[in-house]
Design an enzyme around this catalytic site. Structure first.
Site, PDB file in Angstrom:
ATOM      1  N   TYR A  97       0.821  -1.221   0.000  1.00  0.00           N
ATOM      2  CA  TYR A  97       0.000   0.000   0.000  1.00  0.00           C
ATOM      3  C   TYR A  97       0.852   1.266   0.000  1.00  0.00           C
ATOM      4  CZ  TYR A  97      -0.111  -0.076   5.295  1.00  0.00           C
ATOM      5  OH  TYR A  97       0.152  -0.098   6.630  1.00  0.00           O
ATOM      6  N   GLU A  98       0.207   2.357  -0.437  1.00  0.00           N
ATOM      7  CA  GLU A  98       0.851   3.655  -0.678  1.00  0.00           C
ATOM      8  C   GLU A  98       1.941   3.557  -1.750  1.00  0.00           C
ATOM      9  OE1 GLU A  98      -0.734   5.982   0.389  1.00  0.00           O
ATOM     10  OE2 GLU A  98      -1.871   4.966   1.954  1.00  0.00           O
ATOM     11  N   GLY A  99       1.726   2.683  -2.706  1.00  0.00           N
ATOM     12  CA  GLY A  99       2.668   2.508  -3.806  1.00  0.00           C
ATOM     13  C   GLY A  99       3.568   1.319  -3.563  1.00  0.00           C
TER      14      GLY A  99
END
Length: 591
Positions: free
Chosen positions: A432-434
């Protein structure tokens, strides 16, 4: 189950010796802020983390959030813990004083946040996302929106979320399809968002969603995305939560880990349109959201450190208590005396200390950028560090939490010990978050190739200065560190040269080299900062009143990292140099 204790001594060492916290605070105009105050703040945070949040960690894992007719019900005990967190003033620590914040340095906030995530990562995700929302709104919101929403977000009275991803979009935000229709002084938002962390709960009187959506005449792709505030409850004439907005959680994801953190599918506009308010200018939403995303990427990297520290403490305690095998005199021995267990514990200890140093040094650059908005060097260094913090630290957390399971042996595979939870909780961090792949492409592309390697060369030059200081130090214990670091630095320079010369002409070179380059830079940065720590510790060993056991431990830990982690730089270099031929050679049908 192991207890959690905040590693205060190591955090203060990094703040003093690598960050120069007192000078940084003075430069920020915070004359009353110093290392002594930081110690007091960290000590109090450590108490809340150890006594309140940590005991709820396993309970949240076993009895996660649930979806009821009244909305999402958080795990038992979380609401009371959140109130203690708010009443102690923790949400306001680094926020703007103009809206009720305390205005303390961001690097101190990062050190405090390590405690929350180590103690209970599922819980800490809620204030983490809120802090990102505060940063985005502070940077890009109108004066009216700031006055209406920031004080309550900063105090923790309300929480904030980030709504980007959609079922058909994933990480491709160009595919965002949520709609925003102008309607008098607001917009009507419709669409569905997925993977929304803490998208709903009952811990606060309101939840403020930051939502990406498209206006009717928006251009296609990422240039046509706007950012909106969509409150769960609309505000009345007194600024208090009133009628329920047209937004709801329609389901919760059943996840591998972080069960105490509700991951929501959010639906906007099922009854005609959720009222939303435009943040900044139309069609600039993705740029605004990156303020929040970059904050979150640093925070997720910190989670990698935090969960590793928690796993290390658990493994250390178990290794000290678990008896297996006998000494020559026939007495039973704890497994911490076994060389292979020592190897694993040292991998955990040195890796965790390297991550802590990188997380704090990186965030100090954000403070330096805040001192002078024209300080492009600090901003460039922060941008260079961000994908390394997020990518390398979360990847290393996979290994360290797995080592915790291994040290526990068969008991590590049993849920009751808690080792498996840390392993499961850590698994989301590289996603998550890239994802790690996205971070790697960011590092090799926007942070290296775009500027011709200028910022990278500046970092490598600073590392070379540290190497010179190591080589000139009159300490034979530093020599092995200097030797290994010298090799790694030369290998990193070779990787950088290959990227800058080959990527422009080989279509897939950057894409196939990016992950290995990111990992190479992570190990190099970790080795660099631990080498600097060893240099500082060595110089203090003969001081009157010095904590010799701790300082000698810093030198030994840095040497272990140099001997056991820095050789990986060479391995990653070889994979960078291999290029893309074998990676891309097979036809799709051959897989």
């Amino acid at each position: 189950m192991s207890t959690y204790t905040h590693p205060l001594k190591d955090t203060l060492f990094v703040l003093k010796e690598l960050v120069d916290f007192d000078s940084l605070s003075t430069d920020l105009g915070l004359d009353d802020v110093n290392l002594e105050l930081a110690e007091a703040i960290l000590s109090e945070a450590g108490k809340l983390g150890a006594e309140v949040l940590a005991p709820l960690n396993q309970q949240g894992d076993q009895q996660g959030a649930t979806l009821t007719a009244e909305g999402v019900k958080q795990s038992a005990g979380f609401a009371a813990a959140y109130q203690q967190y708010v009443e102690s003033g923790w949400p306001a620590l680094v926020a703007d004083e103009a809206f009720g914040g305390q205005g303390l340095p961001a690097v101190l906030g990062t050190a405090v946040n390590e405690i929350w995530h180590s103690a209970n990562m599922a819980f800490a995700l809620c204030p983490m996302l809120c802090q990102g929302a505060v940063e985005a709104l502070t940077a890009h919101g109108s004066d009216e929106l700031k006055a209406r929403y920031l004080p309550q977000l900063i105090s923790g009275e309300w929480t904030g979320t980030m709504n980007l991803t959609e079922p058909n979009a994933g990480s491709d935000l160009a595919a965002v399809s949520a709609r925003a229709i102008p309607n008098d002084d607001h917009y009507l938002i419709s669409g569905q968002k997925i993977f929304i962390t803490w998208g709903d709960h009952q811990m606060t009187s309101n939840i403020i969603h930051l939502v990406l959506a498209r206006l009717p005449d928006a251009p296609r792709g990422v240039k046509g995305i706007s950012l909106f505030i969509v409150p769960k409850f609309l505000l009345d004439e007194h600024g208090e939560p009133g009628a329920l907005n047209d937004v709801s959680c329609v389901s919760l994801e059943h996840k591998l880990g972080i069960h105490g953190s509700p991951t929501c599918v959010m639906s906007f506009g099922d009854q005609g349109g959720a009222k939303g308010y435009l943040v900044g200018e139309a069609n600039k939403g993705l740029m605004y959201m990156f303020t929040m995303m970059n904050n979150a990427r640093q925070a997720v990297g910190l989670q990698g450190l935090s969960i590793s520290e928690r796993a290390y403490q658990q493994a250390r305690q178990y290794a000290q208590e678990r008896l297996q095998g006998s000494r020559r005199d026939g007495s039973r021995m704890p497994i911490i005396e076994h060389p292979d267990v020592r190897r694993m514990l040292m991998l955990m200890k040195s890796g965790t200390e390297a991550m802590r140093a990188l997380a704090l040094v990186a965030m100090a650059e954000a403070d330096r950028a805040a001192i002078d908005s024209e300080d492009q060097q600090a901003l460039a260094r922060l941008e260079l560090f961000t994908p390394i913090v997020k990518g390398w630290m979360t990847e290393l957390a996979q290994e360290i939490t797995s080592l915790n399971v291994q040290i526990h042996g068969g008991m590590g595979y049993i849920e009751e010990t808690g080792a498996a939870q840390h392993f499961r909780d850590a698994r989301i961090l590289t996603i998550y978050e890239g994802t790690s792949g996205i971070q790697a492409l960011d590092l090799i592309g926007r942070k290296t190739l775009v500027n011709g390697g200028e910022h990278l060369r500046g970092l490598l030059a600073e590392m070379a200065q540290s190497l010179t200081a190591l080589q000139q130090a009159q300490d034979t214990e530093l020599s092995p560190i200097a030797e290994r670091f010298s090799d790694a630095l030369a290998q990193a320079q070779q990787a950088a040269d290959a990227i800058l010369t080959r990527a422009p002409d080989e279509p897939h070179f950057a894409g196939t080299a990016s992950f290995n380059f990111m990992m190479l830079m992570g190990y190099l940065c970790g080795g660099w900062l631990l080498a600097r720590s060893a240099l500082k510790a060595s110089a203090q060993l003969n001081h009157v009143g010095a904590d010799k056991a701790y300082l000698q431990g810093k030198v030994t830990t840095a040497r272990f990292f140099a001997e056991h982690y820095l050789p990986r730089v060479g391995s990653h270099l070889q994979m960078v140099l291999a290029g893309s031929q074998s990676t891309m050679a097979l036809a799709v049908e051959q897989f």
